[in-house]
Write an enzyme that holds these catalytic residues in place. Structure first.
Site, PDB file in Angstrom:
ATOM      1  N   ILE A   1       7.193 -19.083  -4.718  1.00 19.53           N
ATOM      2  CA  ILE A   1       5.979 -19.768  -5.136  1.00 19.53           C
ATOM      3  C   ILE A   1       4.758 -18.876  -4.928  1.00 19.53           C
ATOM      4  O   ILE A   1       3.918 -18.737  -5.811  1.00 19.53           O
ATOM      5  CB  ILE A   1       5.829 -21.087  -4.350  1.00 19.53           C
ATOM      6  CG1 ILE A   1       6.926 -22.062  -4.779  1.00 19.53           C
ATOM      7  CG2 ILE A   1       4.435 -21.688  -4.544  1.00 19.53           C
ATOM      8  CD1 ILE A   1       7.032 -23.307  -3.910  1.00 19.53           C
ATOM      9  N   GLU A   2       4.669 -18.266  -3.748  1.00 17.37           N
ATOM     10  CA  GLU A   2       3.439 -17.551  -3.398  1.00 17.37           C
ATOM     11  C   GLU A   2       3.324 -16.185  -4.069  1.00 17.37           C
ATOM     12  O   GLU A   2       2.241 -15.625  -4.115  1.00 17.37           O
ATOM     13  CB  GLU A   2       3.306 -17.430  -1.873  1.00 17.37           C
ATOM     14  CG  GLU A   2       4.320 -16.536  -1.186  1.00 17.37           C
ATOM     15  CD  GLU A   2       5.643 -17.240  -0.845  1.00 17.37           C
ATOM     16  OE1 GLU A   2       5.935 -18.311  -1.397  1.00 17.37           O
ATOM     17  OE2 GLU A   2       6.388 -16.669  -0.023  1.00 17.37           O
TER      18      GLU A   2
ATOM     19  N   ASN B   1      12.083 -26.563  -4.583  1.00 17.62           N
ATOM     20  CA  ASN B   1      12.846 -27.681  -4.007  1.00 17.62           C
ATOM     21  C   ASN B   1      12.013 -28.484  -3.004  1.00 17.62           C
ATOM     22  O   ASN B   1      12.367 -28.620  -1.825  1.00 17.62           O
ATOM     23  CB  ASN B   1      14.112 -27.144  -3.332  1.00 17.62           C
ATOM     24  CG  ASN B   1      14.972 -26.372  -4.314  1.00 17.62           C
ATOM     25  OD1 ASN B   1      14.959 -26.650  -5.511  1.00 17.62           O
ATOM     26  ND2 ASN B   1      15.717 -25.391  -3.817  1.00 17.62           N
TER      27      ASN B   1
ATOM     28  N   ASN C   1       4.159 -31.372   5.650  1.00 21.29           N
ATOM     29  CA  ASN C   1       4.339 -32.506   6.530  1.00 21.29           C
ATOM     30  C   ASN C   1       3.079 -33.341   6.361  1.00 21.29           C
ATOM     31  O   ASN C   1       2.025 -32.782   6.052  1.00 21.29           O
ATOM     32  CB  ASN C   1       4.455 -31.997   7.969  1.00 21.29           C
ATOM     33  CG  ASN C   1       4.909 -33.077   8.918  1.00 21.29           C
ATOM     34  OD1 ASN C   1       4.143 -33.977   9.260  1.00 21.29           O
ATOM     35  ND2 ASN C   1       6.147 -32.998   9.337  1.00 21.29           N
TER      36      ASN C   1
ATOM     37  N   ASP D   1       2.641 -26.565  -1.364  1.00 18.46           N
ATOM     38  CA  ASP D   1       2.998 -26.439   0.051  1.00 18.46           C
ATOM     39  C   ASP D   1       3.881 -27.644   0.323  1.00 18.46           C
ATOM     40  O   ASP D   1       3.447 -28.783   0.183  1.00 18.46           O
ATOM     41  CB  ASP D   1       1.702 -26.473   0.884  1.00 18.46           C
ATOM     42  CG  ASP D   1       1.930 -26.845   2.346  1.00 18.46           C
ATOM     43  OD1 ASP D   1       3.096 -26.830   2.794  1.00 18.46           O
ATOM     44  OD2 ASP D   1       0.941 -27.161   3.031  1.00 18.46           O
TER      45      ASP D   1
ATOM     46  N   GLN E   1       9.218 -23.460   4.631  1.00 22.03           N
ATOM     47  CA  GLN E   1       8.217 -23.064   3.621  1.00 22.03           C
ATOM     48  C   GLN E   1       6.773 -23.240   4.083  1.00 22.03           C
ATOM     49  O   GLN E   1       5.969 -22.327   4.001  1.00 22.03           O
ATOM     50  CB  GLN E   1       8.481 -23.823   2.311  1.00 22.03           C
ATOM     51  CG  GLN E   1       7.758 -23.206   1.112  1.00 22.03           C
ATOM     52  CD  GLN E   1       6.558 -24.036   0.666  1.00 22.03           C
ATOM     53  OE1 GLN E   1       6.218 -25.029   1.286  1.00 22.03           O
ATOM     54  NE2 GLN E   1       5.917 -23.625  -0.419  1.00 22.03           N
ATOM     55  N   GLU E   2       6.423 -24.433   4.559  1.00 27.88           N
ATOM     56  CA  GLU E   2       5.023 -24.676   4.920  1.00 27.88           C
ATOM     57  C   GLU E   2       4.560 -23.791   6.073  1.00 27.88           C
ATOM     58  O   GLU E   2       3.494 -23.171   6.025  1.00 27.88           O
ATOM     59  CB  GLU E   2       4.825 -26.152   5.303  1.00 27.88           C
ATOM     60  CG  GLU E   2       3.460 -26.402   5.914  1.00 27.88           C
ATOM     61  CD  GLU E   2       3.035 -27.865   5.939  1.00 27.88           C
ATOM     62  OE1 GLU E   2       3.708 -28.680   6.591  1.00 27.88           O
ATOM     63  OE2 GLU E   2       2.011 -28.177   5.292  1.00 27.88           O
ATOM     64  N   GLU E   3       5.372 -23.739   7.104  1.00 28.22           N
ATOM     65  CA  GLU E   3       4.972 -22.960   8.272  1.00 28.22           C
ATOM     66  C   GLU E   3       4.810 -21.486   7.906  1.00 28.22           C
ATOM     67  O   GLU E   3       3.851 -20.830   8.340  1.00 28.22           O
ATOM     68  CB  GLU E   3       5.985 -23.112   9.408  1.00 28.22           C
ATOM     69  CG  GLU E   3       5.987 -24.498  10.069  1.00 28.22           C
ATOM     70  CD  GLU E   3       6.958 -25.477   9.428  1.00 28.22           C
ATOM     71  OE1 GLU E   3       7.569 -25.120   8.396  1.00 28.22           O
ATOM     72  OE2 GLU E   3       7.109 -26.607   9.964  1.00 28.22           O
TER      73      GLU E   3
ATOM     74  N   GLY F   1      10.653 -31.101  -0.721  1.00 22.27           N
ATOM     75  CA  GLY F   1      11.295 -32.212  -0.010  1.00 22.27           C
ATOM     76  C   GLY F   1      12.806 -32.128   0.081  1.00 22.27           C
ATOM     77  O   GLY F   1      13.459 -33.094   0.455  1.00 22.27           O
TER      78      GLY F   1
END
Ligand code: AR6
Length: 497
Positions: free
Chosen positions: A284-285, A427, A298, A295, A312-314, A429
């Site tokens: 993505i990035e 993907n 959470n 993102d 991914q988020e972290e 979630g």
């Protein structure tokens, strides 16, 4: 032109819309009711945006971030007579951090000096390990001689850098905060030194219970190898910003669509599916530059970035540490909300994922800036539902929740189609949160169709999924299926759940 070996299908990436090419022209940046600009929005070439207003304004209330430098930030200390008295906590912070700090033990002692309640509860093992085992002696002394004093200065300059009270982005309120990268750096330096008041208590009834944690103490604790890689990212960020203050800005927008009639009536929707690029390679990035990048969040934005989390988020928050500041003021996302961050810079490169995540060095971000000095990088934090039992996700109200959440993230109101970049996703979630990627891909395609966005979907090495999503999309387009028909069919197909 398909073969078993194809890594991507559909529309070539180069034909999807991206910023800045597709962006509409921005007007003059100026304060509005829902725009809080913490600097003077007059930019002169290469200079650092000046804080606005000129002098520090103190605001100690439940609608603004309680600042460590507030005169109302008091702390109980034991006087020489043995009596308890309250002192200015900022003075305490200043005097502890202005000591010569030449090791992580000194640093720990200083931090605990104004966090005495956590004397026995916080542990700094990861920090000690980093400076004694991961860095060699020379690197470590360079840090304490050159980088740390710069960080201390950046932190203690807070009242001169962040002069305007920072509003909290509370639930159900649409608001945007603009901060300069210098302001973000000063706030992050304070987070590193764990100076933010009222942010350590963990009880349900504590004032900030509905906010993510922001002080970095959790990052310093424990033995895991992940923390060492995280520290490399964070320290590299500070090394960069103290060497050369970045001159850009970043905006944080809470978008909350709470009125039900703003959401599409999914079953009636006549929207048709747009373009799709689906690929088993790419991220993505990186491949999604200039697109609206997801993102996989959470509801507490940033998730476990300061703890053990490393998906991914972290990872995104670690390579672009300015994103971490969102945790200072973003209340937990409600089901009809998202957070959009424009302009965050990437400072770190990485390889791997979760346990194999590694910092691989500095990253020089060349992304152009917009007229408001933001890097043309747009990230939307969207929290999917966490399905502990897979069947739950096929319940109609769960599918609707995910459709509406995606709609909230993708919807740019009335912006002409020509000016909305594609969505870069994958993907969502479907890792830590246990969703089914085929269902989630369809849900995201439907929300994208409804908001007139094209989609770049990265399956993260899964070739079968890549082929399946492509086939599904070919079917939907060739049969001219509408989003409404699709929703109806999903309801039928899942009526057993
Ligand atoms: N680009 C494209 N796809 C990716 C990338 C990337 N850079 N990284 C991962 N994936 P996950 P969730 C794929 O588990 O299920 C965090 O703790 C990969 O296939 O991060 O929504 C948050 O704070 C991966 O399995 O997202 C939340 O608490 C999949 O995306 C929670 O995780 C899902 O990534 C959210 O979990």
């Amino acid at each position: 032109p398909m073969s078993e070996n194809n890594v991507w299908f559909g529309t070539p990436l180069s034909q999807l819309k991206r910023a800045p090419q597709c962006s509409s022209c921005l007007g003059q940046l100026q304060p509005e009711r829902h725009f809080k600009i913490l600097f003077k929005p007059k930019f002169t070439d290469g200079s650092i945006p000046k804080p606005f207003p000129d002098n520090y304004q103190d605001r100690w209330d439940s609608n603004h971030v309680r600042m460590p430098c507030s005169s109302e930030n008091l702390y109980p200390v034991e006087a020489e007579s043995g009596k308890k008295e309250v002192k200015s906590r900022w003075e305490l912070i200043q005097s502890s951090l202005l000591h010569v700090l030449s090791s992580s033990v000194d640093l720990e002692e200083s931090i605990l000096h104004y966090n005495t309640r956590y004397n026995k509860r916080w542990n700094f093992e990861a920090l000690h390990h980093y400076f004694t085992e991961v860095l060699d002696r020379e690197e470590s002394s360079y840090f304490f001689a050159s980088v740390l004093p710069g960080m201390v200065q950046l932190a203690l300059e807070l009242p001169n850098i962040c002069t305007q009270p920072i509003p909290l982005l509370k639930q159900n309120i649409n608001q945007t905060i603009f901060l300069s990268q210098q302001q973000l750096a000063s706030l992050l330096a304070n987070a590193f030194f764990c100076t933010f008041p009222r942010r350590n208590a963990q009880q349900k009834k504590s004032e900030y219970a509905a906010y993510p944690d922001i002080n970095f103490n959790r990052l310093f604790d424990g033995r895991s190898a992940r923390k060492q890689e995280k520290l490399k990212c964070i320290i590299n960020y500070f090394r960069r910003v103290i060497t050369k203050t970045p001159c850009g800005t970043v905006s944080f927008t809470r978008r909350s669509i709470h009125s039900a009639d703003t959401y599409p009536n999914w079953e009636q929707s006549q929207a048709k599916f747009g373009k799709l690029h689906v690929s088993s390679v790419g991220k993505i990035e990186t491949e999604g530059t200039g697109m609206l990048q997801l993102d996989f969040a959470n509801s507490s934005v940033g998730g476990g970035v300061l703890g053990q989390g490393c998906v991914q988020e972290e990872i995104r928050f670690l390579i672009c540490p300015e994103l971490i500041v969102s945790r200072l003021f973003t209340e937990v996302l409600g089901k009809h909300e998202c957070l959009i961050i424009k302009g965050a810079e990437q400072y770190n490169s990485y390889s791997g994922y979760a346990n194999s995540f590694r910092w691989t060095g500095n990253h020089a971000d060349k992304t152009p800036r917009d007229k408001w000095r933001r890097r043309e990088t747009e990230i939307v934090a969207l929290d999917a539902l966490h399905f502990r039992q897979a069947e739950q996700q096929y319940q109609p109200e769960k599918m609707k929740r995910e459709l509406n959440k995606a709609f909230c993230g993708f919807n740019e109101n009335d912006k002409p189609e020509a000016h909305v970049p594609a969505v870069a996703t994958g993907n969502w979630g479907c890792g830590a949160f246990g969703g089914n990627p085929r269902l989630k891909a369809l849900i995201q395609l439907m929300a994208a169709a409804e908001t007139k966005r094209d989609v770049a979907y990265f399956t993260f090495h899964d070739k079968t999924l890549c082929q399946d999503i492509h086939n599904m999309h070919v079917f939907l387009q060739s049969q001219e299926v509408s989003v409404g028909w699709c929703k109806h069919a999903m309801k039928q197909a899942t009526s057993l759940y």
